[in-house]
Design a protein around this motif. Structure first.
Motif, PDB file in Angstrom:
ATOM      1  N   ILE A 162       0.837  -1.192   0.000  1.00 31.81           N
ATOM      2  CA  ILE A 162       0.000   0.000   0.000  1.00 31.81           C
ATOM      3  C   ILE A 162       0.874   1.246   0.000  1.00 31.81           C
ATOM      4  O   ILE A 162       2.052   1.200   0.374  1.00 31.81           O
ATOM      5  CB  ILE A 162      -0.946   0.043   1.217  1.00 31.81           C
ATOM      6  N   GLY A 163       0.280   2.392  -0.432  1.00 32.38           N
ATOM      7  CA  GLY A 163       0.946   3.683  -0.356  1.00 32.38           C
ATOM      8  C   GLY A 163       0.597   4.389   0.936  1.00 32.38           C
ATOM      9  O   GLY A 163      -0.187   3.887   1.759  1.00 32.38           O
ATOM     10  N   THR A 164       1.142   5.584   1.157  1.00 37.58           N
ATOM     11  CA  THR A 164       0.963   6.299   2.432  1.00 37.58           C
ATOM     12  C   THR A 164      -0.468   6.775   2.654  1.00 37.58           C
ATOM     13  O   THR A 164      -0.828   7.127   3.778  1.00 37.58           O
ATOM     14  CB  THR A 164       1.921   7.501   2.504  1.00 37.58           C
ATOM     15  N   ASN A 165      -1.282   6.830   1.602  1.00 38.73           N
ATOM     16  CA  ASN A 165      -2.700   7.175   1.794  1.00 38.73           C
ATOM     17  C   ASN A 165      -3.583   5.938   1.869  1.00 38.73           C
ATOM     18  O   ASN A 165      -4.815   6.033   1.847  1.00 38.73           O
ATOM     19  CB  ASN A 165      -3.183   8.099   0.675  1.00 38.73           C
ATOM     20  N   GLY A 166      -2.952   4.774   1.941  1.00 38.93           N
ATOM     21  CA  GLY A 166      -3.678   3.521   2.076  1.00 38.93           C
ATOM     22  C   GLY A 166      -4.095   2.897   0.765  1.00 38.93           C
ATOM     23  O   GLY A 166      -4.729   1.828   0.760  1.00 38.93           O
ATOM     24  N   ASN A 167      -3.762   3.531  -0.347  1.00 37.45           N
ATOM     25  CA  ASN A 167      -4.142   2.984  -1.656  1.00 37.45           C
ATOM     26  C   ASN A 167      -3.354   1.723  -1.974  1.00 37.45           C
ATOM     27  O   ASN A 167      -2.193   1.583  -1.588  1.00 37.45           O
ATOM     28  CB  ASN A 167      -3.916   4.025  -2.756  1.00 37.45           C
ATOM     29  N   SER A 168      -3.978   0.815  -2.690  1.00 41.39           N
ATOM     30  CA  SER A 168      -3.331  -0.447  -3.043  1.00 41.39           C
ATOM     31  C   SER A 168      -2.353  -0.242  -4.197  1.00 41.39           C
ATOM     32  O   SER A 168      -2.700   0.326  -5.232  1.00 41.39           O
ATOM     33  CB  SER A 168      -4.377  -1.484  -3.447  1.00 41.39           C
ATOM     34  N   LEU A 169      -1.121  -0.689  -3.993  1.00 42.93           N
ATOM     35  CA  LEU A 169      -0.102  -0.653  -5.050  1.00 42.93           C
ATOM     36  C   LEU A 169       0.069  -2.039  -5.665  1.00 42.93           C
ATOM     37  O   LEU A 169       0.232  -2.177  -6.871  1.00 42.93           O
ATOM     38  CB  LEU A 169       1.235  -0.163  -4.477  1.00 42.93           C
ATOM     39  N   VAL A 170       0.040  -3.044  -4.813  1.00 41.68           N
ATOM     40  CA  VAL A 170       0.102  -4.439  -5.246  1.00 41.68           C
ATOM     41  C   VAL A 170      -0.965  -5.193  -4.466  1.00 41.68           C
ATOM     42  O   VAL A 170      -0.997  -5.142  -3.226  1.00 41.68           O
ATOM     43  CB  VAL A 170       1.498  -5.052  -4.991  1.00 41.68           C
ATOM     44  N   ALA A 171      -1.833  -5.877  -5.158  1.00 40.12           N
ATOM     45  CA  ALA A 171      -2.941  -6.572  -4.505  1.00 40.12           C
ATOM     46  C   ALA A 171      -2.441  -7.623  -3.524  1.00 40.12           C
ATOM     47  O   ALA A 171      -1.396  -8.251  -3.734  1.00 40.12           O
ATOM     48  CB  ALA A 171      -3.828  -7.224  -5.570  1.00 40.12           C
ATOM     49  N   CYS A 172      -3.171  -7.800  -2.433  1.00 39.12           N
ATOM     50  CA  CYS A 172      -2.804  -8.787  -1.417  1.00 39.12           C
ATOM     51  C   CYS A 172      -3.120 -10.187  -1.941  1.00 39.12           C
ATOM     52  O   CYS A 172      -4.248 -10.691  -1.786  1.00 39.12           O
ATOM     53  CB  CYS A 172      -3.560  -8.512  -0.124  1.00 39.12           C
ATOM     54  N   ALA A 173      -2.122 -10.812  -2.559  1.00 44.42           N
ATOM     55  CA  ALA A 173      -2.341 -12.129  -3.166  1.00 44.42           C
ATOM     56  C   ALA A 173      -1.074 -12.958  -3.188  1.00 44.42           C
ATOM     57  O   ALA A 173      -1.041 -14.013  -3.826  1.00 44.42           O
ATOM     58  CB  ALA A 173      -2.863 -11.954  -4.599  1.00 44.42           C
ATOM     59  N   TRP A 174      -0.039 -12.525  -2.455  1.00 46.48           N
ATOM     60  CA  TRP A 174       1.275 -13.149  -2.597  1.00 46.48           C
ATOM     61  C   TRP A 174       1.767 -13.688  -1.256  1.00 46.48           C
ATOM     62  O   TRP A 174       1.329 -13.254  -0.190  1.00 46.48           O
ATOM     63  CB  TRP A 174       2.277 -12.132  -3.163  1.00 46.48           C
ATOM     64  N   SER A 175       2.742 -14.599  -1.336  1.00 45.16           N
ATOM     65  CA  SER A 175       3.307 -15.161  -0.100  1.00 45.16           C
ATOM     66  C   SER A 175       4.302 -14.200   0.546  1.00 45.16           C
ATOM     67  O   SER A 175       4.616 -14.325   1.724  1.00 45.16           O
ATOM     68  CB  SER A 175       3.982 -16.508  -0.377  1.00 45.16           C
ATOM     69  N   ASP A 176       4.785 -13.214  -0.214  1.00 52.30           N
ATOM     70  CA  ASP A 176       5.663 -12.173   0.336  1.00 52.30           C
ATOM     71  C   ASP A 176       5.812 -11.070  -0.705  1.00 52.30           C
ATOM     72  O   ASP A 176       5.546 -11.275  -1.897  1.00 52.30           O
ATOM     73  CB  ASP A 176       7.037 -12.741   0.706  1.00 52.30           C
ATOM     74  N   VAL A 177       6.239  -9.882  -0.254  1.00 50.50           N
ATOM     75  CA  VAL A 177       6.473  -8.745  -1.151  1.00 50.50           C
ATOM     76  C   VAL A 177       7.664  -7.946  -0.625  1.00 50.50           C
ATOM     77  O   VAL A 177       8.048  -8.089   0.538  1.00 50.50           O
ATOM     78  CB  VAL A 177       5.244  -7.812  -1.231  1.00 50.50           C
ATOM     79  N   LYS A 178       8.221  -7.124  -1.485  1.00 49.78           N
ATOM     80  CA  LYS A 178       9.231  -6.154  -1.078  1.00 49.78           C
ATOM     81  C   LYS A 178       8.717  -4.764  -1.392  1.00 49.78           C
ATOM     82  O   LYS A 178       8.014  -4.554  -2.387  1.00 49.78           O
ATOM     83  CB  LYS A 178      10.565  -6.399  -1.795  1.00 49.78           C
ATOM     84  N   SER A 179       9.080  -3.790  -0.542  1.00 49.57           N
ATOM     85  CA  SER A 179       8.638  -2.420  -0.759  1.00 49.57           C
ATOM     86  C   SER A 179       9.078  -1.920  -2.126  1.00 49.57           C
ATOM     87  O   SER A 179      10.116  -2.337  -2.651  1.00 49.57           O
ATOM     88  CB  SER A 179       9.193  -1.506   0.337  1.00 49.57           C
ATOM     89  N   VAL A 180       8.298  -1.014  -2.680  1.00 52.86           N
ATOM     90  CA  VAL A 180       8.624  -0.444  -3.983  1.00 52.86           C
ATOM     91  C   VAL A 180       9.864   0.432  -3.852  1.00 52.86           C
ATOM     92  O   VAL A 180       9.964   1.259  -2.941  1.00 52.86           O
ATOM     93  CB  VAL A 180       7.444   0.396  -4.525  1.00 52.86           C
ATOM     94  N   SER A 181      10.820   0.248  -4.746  1.00 51.93           N
ATOM     95  CA  SER A 181      12.025   1.064  -4.739  1.00 51.93           C
ATOM     96  C   SER A 181      11.684   2.489  -5.159  1.00 51.93           C
ATOM     97  O   SER A 181      10.965   2.705  -6.134  1.00 51.93           O
ATOM     98  CB  SER A 181      13.063   0.475  -5.698  1.00 51.93           C
ATOM     99  N   SER A 182      12.184   3.481  -4.408  1.00 52.61           N
ATOM    100  CA  SER A 182      11.892   4.876  -4.731  1.00 52.61           C
ATOM    101  C   SER A 182      12.454   5.282  -6.082  1.00 52.61           C
ATOM    102  O   SER A 182      11.918   6.173  -6.747  1.00 52.61           O
ATOM    103  CB  SER A 182      12.470   5.796  -3.646  1.00 52.61           C
ATOM    104  N   SER A 183      13.521   4.610  -6.521  1.00 59.06           N
ATOM    105  CA  SER A 183      14.131   4.954  -7.807  1.00 59.06           C
ATOM    106  C   SER A 183      13.408   4.292  -8.981  1.00 59.06           C
ATOM    107  O   SER A 183      13.576   4.705 -10.127  1.00 59.06           O
ATOM    108  CB  SER A 183      15.612   4.549  -7.818  1.00 59.06           C
ATOM    109  N   HIS A 184      12.593   3.256  -8.689  1.00 54.37           N
ATOM    110  CA  HIS A 184      11.856   2.551  -9.750  1.00 54.37           C
ATOM    111  C   HIS A 184      10.460   2.197  -9.222  1.00 54.37           C
ATOM    112  O   HIS A 184      10.162   1.036  -8.936  1.00 54.37           O
ATOM    113  CB  HIS A 184      12.608   1.297 -10.200  1.00 54.37           C
TER     114      HIS A 184
END
Length: 677
Positions: free
Chosen positions: A537-559
């Protein structure tokens, strides 16, 4: 045509003719191995009287008689007297020269050095055993009579040549000197005192101190977990059992550093010793950390409450003003470290007892006054006296030199003032004080500053809450988890098994509690988990990647347009906002996020490492044995301006870096990865 113009033309003509003639003169050696000069017709112009002769340049030639060098003109006249045993390269009309000494196997020894101009006049008389190269500050080290100093480009002395040892000028133009004493075995300094000069030749600090250095840390963020542990009965019992070992095996700064989590200011050996010791004490006691405490430790920075580091007692070391421009000084001799563990002087009272001097040379704390003095900030210096099981702490008010507290306070740690407040870890808990020395909060088991002390996470009896910048409770200590502030939000949970959301530093929910697990924000995104799996999710709570995975990594600020997700033990990249779209083909068993240079380290199914770009393009073939070798290879590529490499080059680089390569025998069977394909 005027007389002046005719004269000028005549000068140019004659001068040009002389230069032309000089260039045409050729060095020649006769049968007696003597050198002279011939003109283009082969006629002798200058007698054969030199043991070595070089070509003419600008009407002059360098010649040698015996072991002495000088310069002649086209008439064979000495324009620079033949008297130097060595002459350097000319630069800006100046040349380094040597007199005396003796060549031994091509090396000139026991000579004296100086500088001359093109007329052979001394700019600096050859009286010096050593003249160094001019540095970026246009300073050069000189040595005379076994003593050191510095000259500038005008050959004026910036530091007189009278010191036993000397450092290098740093970026701020400051250099230490060592007066008296001697250089002992191993190149260490002993028996003298340190001072400081600036590049203008002014004495900043008179050489009155046995040790000198700078403060390397700035005021704290937080991790007072060891302070919390210290006064528990379980920890005290373990500490008492190890007290004999403590008194022998750890060095002075380790005690306070260890209990506050600050090991950055310690030398590498002491860091390892301190960490190992406190881990042993914690593990041997019944004091156990909660899950929330463990997460706090992993996400908090350390309390850097010590932070001074003395310059290395060796020639040429440099002051480090990267974090602070205060000087730390002491009149306690260097405390040598043993072969096993460094001596710990907490109990034998031989502490450094530092004094503090500001950037202009003003003494703000006299050395020897207090056993411990910490980094000054906001007009106060934290100080402490050592007792058997605790410290007595106070603050020196820099403007008056007086103490803040009339009565010293029992404690195990304290912090510098930040934003008008400081934390004392006392015997009855931790609390906030203001600059009047008044307590402005209740006692808590732990207080963790947030957002430059604009809020504080508090903990009591395993429950967490929040203070504002005035020390008032925004949230009472009845929360099961509050993590450090990241992107102005704190990952929080009210009930032990409740849902997780995100609050701001006023305690207000910005993102409602709706997740079964969640992580702190990193680069403006946070990993969250629902019953369907992990997402972002982003800082306003919006979904960036849907909750459907066994794990995730934060989005890189450069990409920010792609994100790593994991499914069935494999990582792949998907497009942010449309997680059904794979960003590029390729699955890996482990990955790092893309850095600012657009590289991510990946591990393939064979257990080998490489690096890829955000497009999935291979930067380093996945043939490396470790991430460190990948990093080394990227440095190699950068140094050699390589954008692409062949797999064979990567294999060869890896083979050279793998330690087992040099430990095999002819009869051993090598793995494919160790062969030079």
């Amino acid at each position: 045509m005027t007389k002046r113009l005719i004269t000028a033309l005549a000068f140019l003509f004659v001068g040009g003719a002389i230069a032309l003639c000089a260039q045409d003169l050729v060095p020649d050696k006769n049968k007696k191995n003597k050198w002279g000069y011939l003109d283009p017709s082969g006629q002798k112009v200058i007698d054969y009287k030199f043991d070595e002769a070089l070509a003419f340049v600008d009407g002059r030639a360098k010649v040698r008689k015996g072991d002495k060098w000088g310069y002649i003109n086209t008439l064979g006249e000495e324009v620079i007297k033949i008297q130097f045993t060595e002459m350097g390269v000319w630069k800006d009309g100046e040349c380094k020269v040597a007199v005396g000494g003796k060549n031994e196997e091509g090396v000139l020894k026991n000579a004296k050095y100086g500088f001359i101009n093109q007329r052979g006049e001394y700019l600096l008389k050859p009286e010096y055993e050593q003249i160094g190269v001019f540095d970026e500050n246009n300073m050069s080290l000189v040595k005379k009579g076994g003593k050191y100093g510095y000259i500038n480009r005008s050959y004026d002395f910036v530091i007189p040549c009278k010191y036993t040892a000397i450092g290098k000028f740093n970026e701020q133009g400051k250099c230490w000197v060592y007066n008296g004493g001697k250089i002992v075995k191993g190149g260490k300094l002993s028996g003298g005192k340190y001072g400081v000069y600036d590049k203008n030749g002014s004495i900043v600090i008179k050489p009155n101190y046995k040790r000198i250095g700078t403060f390397r840390v700035v005021p704290p963020t937080a991790n007072p977990i060891y302070s919390k542990a210290y006064f528990t009965p379980e920890f005290q019992k373990s500490l008492k059992e190890k007290q004999k070992e403590i008194s022998k095996k750890l060095m002075g700064k380790s005690f306070l550093a260890g209990f506050t989590g600050d090991t950055e200011s310690l030398m590498d050996d002491a860091k390892n010793q301190t960490k190992r010791f406190f881990e042993e004490v914690l593990n041997s006691s019944n004091f156990k950390l909660s899950e929330a405490d463990n997460r706090l430790i992993s996400e908090c920075d350390n309390y850097p409450v010590l932070g001074h580091e003395f310059v290395s007692p060796e020639m040429g070391s440099t002051f480090d003003f990267s974090k602070s421009d205060y000087y730390a000084v002491s009149n306690v001799d260097f405390i040598a470290q043993g072969n096993d563990l460094a001596e710990w002087n907490y109990y034998n009272k031989k502490l450094e007892k530092v004094g503090i001097i500001d950037a202009y040379g003003k003494v703000v704390l006299k050395p020897g006054t207090y056993e411990i003095a910490l980094h000054p900030n906001e007009g106060f210096i934290p100080v402490a006296k050592v007792k058997d099981k605790y410290l007595e702490v106070n603050y020196v008010v820099i403007s008056t030199g007086k103490l803040l507290f009339k009565k010293w306070v029992k404690a195990i740690a304290l912090t510098p003032f930040v934003n008008g407040m400081a934390i004392i870890a006392g015997t009855d808990g931790q609390y906030l004080i203001n600059k009047n020395g008044m307590s402005i909060s209740s006692n808590y088991d732990m207080i963790i500053p947030q957002d430059n002390c604009r809020s504080f996470i508090i903990e009591r009896n395993g429950k967490y809450g929040l203070l504002n910048e005035n020390g008032n409770e925004v949230l009472a200590t009845d929360w099961s988890m509050i993590l450090p502030i990241k992107s102005n939000l704190m990952c929080s949970r009210k009930e032990a098994n409740g849902l997780i959301g995100y609050i701001d530093n006023t305690g207000k929910f910005v993102i409602d509690p709706q997740y079964v697990e969640a992580r702190s924000f990193q680069d403006s995104s946070a990993g969250v988990k629902t019953d369907a799996g992990w997402g972002l999710i982003g800082t306003n709570g919006n979904s960036l990647v849907a909750c459907a995975w066994s794990d995730v990594k934060s989005v890189s600020s450069s990409h920010p347009n792609i994100a790593w997700v994991k499914q069935d033990n494999e990582w792949q990249c998907v497009t942010v906002g449309d997680t059904n779209t794979v960003a590029f083909d390729g699955k890996f068993t482990n990955v790092t996020n893309f850095d600012e240079s657009g590289r991510a380290t990946v591990k393939n199914s064979k257990g080998l490492y490489g690096s890829i770009a955000p497009t999935g393009k291979e930067i380093v073939p996945a043939v490396m044995s470790s991430p460190d070798i990948v990093s080394d290879f990227i440095d190699y590529m950068t140094e050699n301006s390589l954008n692409e490499v062949k797999a064979i080059d990567a294999y060869r680089f890896n083979v050279k870096r793998v330690s087992v390569t040099n430990k095999v025998h002819l009869s051993d069977r090598l793995s494919n990865e160790m062969w030079d394909f």
